[in-house]
Design a protein around this motif. Structure first.
Motif, mmCIF file in Angstrom:
data_model
loop_
_atom_site.group_PDB
_atom_site.id
_atom_site.type_symbol
_atom_site.label_atom_id
_atom_site.label_comp_id
_atom_site.label_asym_id
_atom_site.label_seq_id
_atom_site.Cartn_x
_atom_site.Cartn_y
_atom_site.Cartn_z
ATOM 1 N N LEU A 279 0.929 -1.061 0.102
ATOM 2 C CA LEU A 279 0.170 -0.149 0.060
ATOM 3 C C LEU A 279 1.071 1.320 0.152
ATOM 4 C CD1 LEU A 279 -2.629 -1.271 2.778
ATOM 5 C CD2 LEU A 279 -2.642 -1.506 0.141
ATOM 6 N N LYS A 280 1.320 1.649 -1.354
ATOM 7 C CA LYS A 280 2.299 2.702 -1.328
ATOM 8 C C LYS A 280 1.914 3.881 -0.721
ATOM 9 C CE LYS A 280 4.956 0.362 -4.759
ATOM 10 N NZ LYS A 280 6.199 0.111 -3.977
ATOM 11 N N GLU A 281 0.540 4.223 -0.836
ATOM 12 C CA GLU A 281 0.170 5.395 -0.527
ATOM 13 C C GLU A 281 -0.328 5.655 0.889
ATOM 14 O OE1 GLU A 281 -3.043 6.971 -3.161
ATOM 15 O OE2 GLU A 281 -1.867 7.392 -4.681
ATOM 16 N N ALA A 282 0.027 4.533 1.606
ATOM 17 C CA ALA A 282 -0.278 4.448 3.108
ATOM 18 C C ALA A 282 0.503 5.679 3.716
ATOM 19 C CB ALA A 282 -0.148 3.282 3.888
ATOM 20 N N ARG A 283 0.005 6.358 4.773
ATOM 21 C CA ARG A 283 0.522 7.493 5.434
ATOM 22 C C ARG A 283 1.477 7.069 6.355
ATOM 23 N NH1 ARG A 283 -1.735 12.450 4.970
ATOM 24 N NH2 ARG A 283 -2.578 12.964 2.702
ATOM 25 N N PRO A 284 2.604 7.452 6.732
ATOM 26 C CA PRO A 284 3.412 6.929 7.943
ATOM 27 C C PRO A 284 2.738 7.383 9.157
ATOM 28 C CG PRO A 284 4.491 9.016 6.990
ATOM 29 C CD PRO A 284 3.275 8.633 6.009
ATOM 30 N N HIS A 285 3.021 6.634 10.320
ATOM 31 C CA HIS A 285 2.357 6.969 11.678
ATOM 32 C C HIS A 285 2.854 8.213 12.126
ATOM 33 C CE1 HIS A 285 -0.028 5.537 15.071
ATOM 34 N NE2 HIS A 285 0.836 5.825 15.948
ATOM 35 N N PRO A 286 1.976 9.253 12.666
ATOM 36 C CA PRO A 286 2.442 10.467 13.056
ATOM 37 C C PRO A 286 3.565 10.622 14.088
ATOM 38 C CG PRO A 286 0.036 9.918 14.149
ATOM 39 C CD PRO A 286 0.534 8.856 12.952
ATOM 40 N N ASP A 287 3.690 9.758 14.989
ATOM 41 C CA ASP A 287 4.625 9.498 15.915
ATOM 42 C C ASP A 287 5.878 8.467 15.475
ATOM 43 O OD1 ASP A 287 3.693 11.821 17.440
ATOM 44 O OD2 ASP A 287 2.341 10.344 18.208
ATOM 45 N N LYS A 288 7.141 8.817 16.251
ATOM 46 C CA LYS A 288 7.950 7.819 15.980
ATOM 47 C C LYS A 288 7.467 6.325 16.811
ATOM 48 C CE LYS A 288 11.902 11.055 15.259
ATOM 49 N NZ LYS A 288 13.319 11.281 15.552
ATOM 50 N N VAL A 289 7.696 5.447 16.267
ATOM 51 C CA VAL A 289 7.514 3.949 17.065
ATOM 52 C C VAL A 289 8.732 3.171 17.012
ATOM 53 C CG1 VAL A 289 5.891 2.021 16.748
ATOM 54 C CG2 VAL A 289 5.152 4.074 15.903
ATOM 55 N N VAL A 290 8.593 2.183 18.149
ATOM 56 C CA VAL A 290 9.819 1.275 18.269
ATOM 57 C C VAL A 290 9.191 0.181 18.636
ATOM 58 C CG1 VAL A 290 11.363 3.312 19.180
ATOM 59 C CG2 VAL A 290 9.957 2.149 20.879
ATOM 60 N N GLU A 291 10.122 -1.007 18.592
ATOM 61 C CA GLU A 291 9.824 -2.297 18.822
ATOM 62 C C GLU A 291 10.982 -3.016 19.690
ATOM 63 O OE1 GLU A 291 8.032 -6.135 16.602
ATOM 64 O OE2 GLU A 291 9.872 -5.066 15.754
ATOM 65 N N ASN A 292 10.850 -3.906 20.648
ATOM 66 C CA ASN A 292 11.586 -4.390 21.473
ATOM 67 C C ASN A 292 12.841 -5.175 20.599
ATOM 68 O OD1 ASN A 292 13.099 -6.789 22.716
ATOM 69 N ND2 ASN A 292 11.972 -5.737 24.473
ATOM 70 N N ALA A 293 13.857 -4.914 20.739
ATOM 71 C CA ALA A 293 14.951 -5.230 19.893
ATOM 72 C C ALA A 293 15.040 -7.039 19.935
ATOM 73 C CB ALA A 293 16.207 -4.879 20.589
ATOM 74 N N THR A 294 14.574 -7.575 20.914
ATOM 75 C CA THR A 294 14.320 -9.158 20.880
ATOM 76 C C THR A 294 13.418 -9.353 19.819
ATOM 77 O OG1 THR A 294 15.247 -9.449 22.990
ATOM 78 C CG2 THR A 294 14.174 -11.216 22.130
#
Length: 552
Positions: A97-112
């Motif tokens: 879905l190339k026209e999908a907008r990025p999330h307005p805030d920065k998002v992280v995920e646990n490194a594991t």
């Protein structure tokens, strides 16, 4: 699969973005970009480095065992602070879905968890079961990250488990990620596919307005969201199509069989033929289905009513599309007992394994007890991480959180106003006096186990001998209201403390040969101390100056 009727132009990500924007019912075609090359995988680390890292961790653990308990606690806190997170982006969804907008805030995920890659998207299957409105994606009503939940939940719901039940999905995002909007996105997608009945269960009745708002923002304001308590327990739900909203407390209400809310909800859904969604918002409310870890190969005992209701609802609606949404889904292995649709075990401990081997799926454990015995132990956290990594590899879970990269923290002293400081000082003095009174009464052997309904020389008494404790007639519901106010959590205990303080003051006055009537009614010998427990309730008590001097 049942689809919406009508000729609708499919969205092609490679086509002109401006084309067809006036049609609100345009749907995405994610298969258009399936053959495009991807960025490729990142190079793997040198395996020799991994071996050195493992040996280093073993030496650290061995050294920690030799340290005192206090030092080990400090090390544990350092490990918590050292947890690493990586920036997260839904790459595979953005490729489709190339026209999908990025999330307005920065998002992280646990490194594991980030070390495990989510499964590839079956574009042919997704083309049949994903039907999101074009404007919802282009205008950013669902960000790319939130669309990832809709995509993987949709694909997950097309799989079935050994028991014949439909597989479920876990939305374990952190706070502020818009879990309610994502649940609404899953419902909206199924609504456009012809499934017109859905269930939304949450912890508070007020959250029904949030559900309505999220569906409205996704251009589905026409979907009716009705509270289950709009109908009496012994009446049939008359809503023909829409979303039934209920709380966990309402789900377990109704003592008689004919009035049981769970039966009422199952009847409206249609039993085993139901294929709509069941959204378990704040699903951790059911984590005490098995409140203990279980020992000796037996199931844990004393399950909660909420846990049993959640388990029973999933058992009676095997075709339901289940989503577990929670920021704190489980902290111990036995807390995931209610997540029977995640495919961690083949059957429940109280169920029989199907005789036909062809019906057996690829769940890693035979029963829930097998799961418990395998994951519990000294290294529980590592095992729970392994479970989460397995679920992500199966496309059964997403777990992301907001980044604190751009946040700053500062400790500021002196923010308290003078009035607030005085209130807290008065409160501390009050409880210090009450504590001394209670200890003094206990030393004299005159402390009662309960002060409810006892009058220890009330100020309003006209009796000169106000020092002798006398039993008074209890008012209706006096035990519920307490003696000092209408605060349900403090008034009863505070009333007993006030009674203890009055008793102590009277006994001290009597012991010092001071007339009790003067001690009880002379305003010059009393000092008022107030404690503000809330904006609408004030506890006021008096302690005699003589008693205060003798009790110091």
């Amino acid at each position: 699969m049942d689809m919406d009727s009508g000729d609708e132009e499919a969205y092609n990500p490679s086509a002109d973005p401006a084309a067809g924007q006036d049609d609100e019912d345009e749907a995405f075609d994610p298969a258009a970009a399936a053959d495009e090359p991807s960025d490729g995988d990142e190079p793997m680390d040198d395996p020799d480095d991994d071996e050195f890292a493992i040996e280093g961790k073993k030496k650290k653990r061995a050294a920690k065992k030799k340290k005192p308990a206090a030092e080990r606690t400090d090390d544990f806190e350092e490990e918590i602070e050292a947890i690493e997170f990586k920036q997260y982006a839904p790459k595979k969804v953005l490729e489709l879905l190339k026209e999908a907008r990025p999330h307005p805030d920065k998002v992280v995920e646990n490194a594991t968890l980030a070390s495990v890659e989510a499964p590839d998207v079956d574009t042919e299957l997704l083309k049949k079961c994903l039907k999101v409105k074009r404007e919802v994606v282009v205008d950013g009503h669902l960000s790319a990250l939130q669309l990832e939940t809709v995509v993987y939940a949709t694909l997950r719901h097309e799989k079935f488990l050994t028991t014949g039940a439909r597989a479920g999905f876990a939305l374990w995002d952190g706070a502020g990620m818009g879990k309610g909007r994502q649940l609404a996105g899953v419902i909206a997608n199924n609504w456009r596919l012809g499934r017109k009945k859905h269930v939304w269960i949450s912890c508070s009745a007020d959250l029904i307005e949030d559900a309505r708002r999220d569906l409205k923002d996704l251009k589905h304001a026409k979907i009716k969201v009705r509270d289950l308590k709009s109908w009496k327990g012994d009446k049939d739900v008359t809503l023909e199509e829409g979303v039934i909203f209920a709380t966990y407390s309402l789900l377990v209400s109704g003592g008689k069989e004919k009035k049981h809310r769970l039966n009422q909800l199952v009847k409206w859904c249609g039993g085993e033929s139901f294929q709509g969604c069941i959204m378990f918002d704040e699903a951790h409310k059911a984590k005490n289905l098995y409140p203990t870890a279980g020992k000796g190969g037996e199931l844990p005992t004393k399950p909660t009513k909420t846990g049993l209701a959640v388990k029973d609802l999933q058992r009676r609606l095997p075709g339901a599309r289940v989503v577990y949404a929670s920021a704190t889904a489980a902290t111990e292995p036995h807390h995931v007992g209610y997540c029977s649709r995640l495919g961690l075990w083949k059957v429940e401990a109280d169920e029989e394994m199907p005789d036909d081997p062809a019906k057996h799926k690829d769940e890693p454990f035979d029963t829930f007890l097998d799961f418990l015995q395998s994951v519990r132990g000294a290294n529980v956290m590592a095992m729970m991480e392994s479970v989460a990594m397995y679920l992500k590899s199966q496309g059964a879970v997403v777990s992301r959180s907001l980044s604190f990269q751009d946040c700053s923290f500062e400790l500021v002293d002196g923010v308290m106003e003078a009035s607030s400081e005085k209130c807290i000082d008065n409160a501390a003095e009050l409880w210090a006096q009450l504590h001394k009174c209670i200890n003094w009464l206990q030393a004299r052997g005159e402390l009662r186990t309960s002060f409810k309904g006892v009058n220890y020389g009330s100020d309003e008494s006209d009796d000169d001998d106000a020092t002798a404790p006398t039993r008074r007639r209890r008012r209706p519901n006096a035990a519920k209201r307490g003696d000092t106010g209408s605060c349900g959590c403090l008034s009863g205990f505070a009333g007993r403390c006030v009674a203890a303080a009055r008793a102590a003051a009277a006994i001290v006055a009597r012991a010092s040969s001071e007339p009790s009537s003067n001690a009880a009614h002379s305003s010059s010998n009393w000092r008022r101390v107030s404690l503000s427990c809330s904006s609408s309730w004030r506890l006021t008590t008096r302690s005699s100056r003589a008693a205060r001097c003798d009790l110091r």
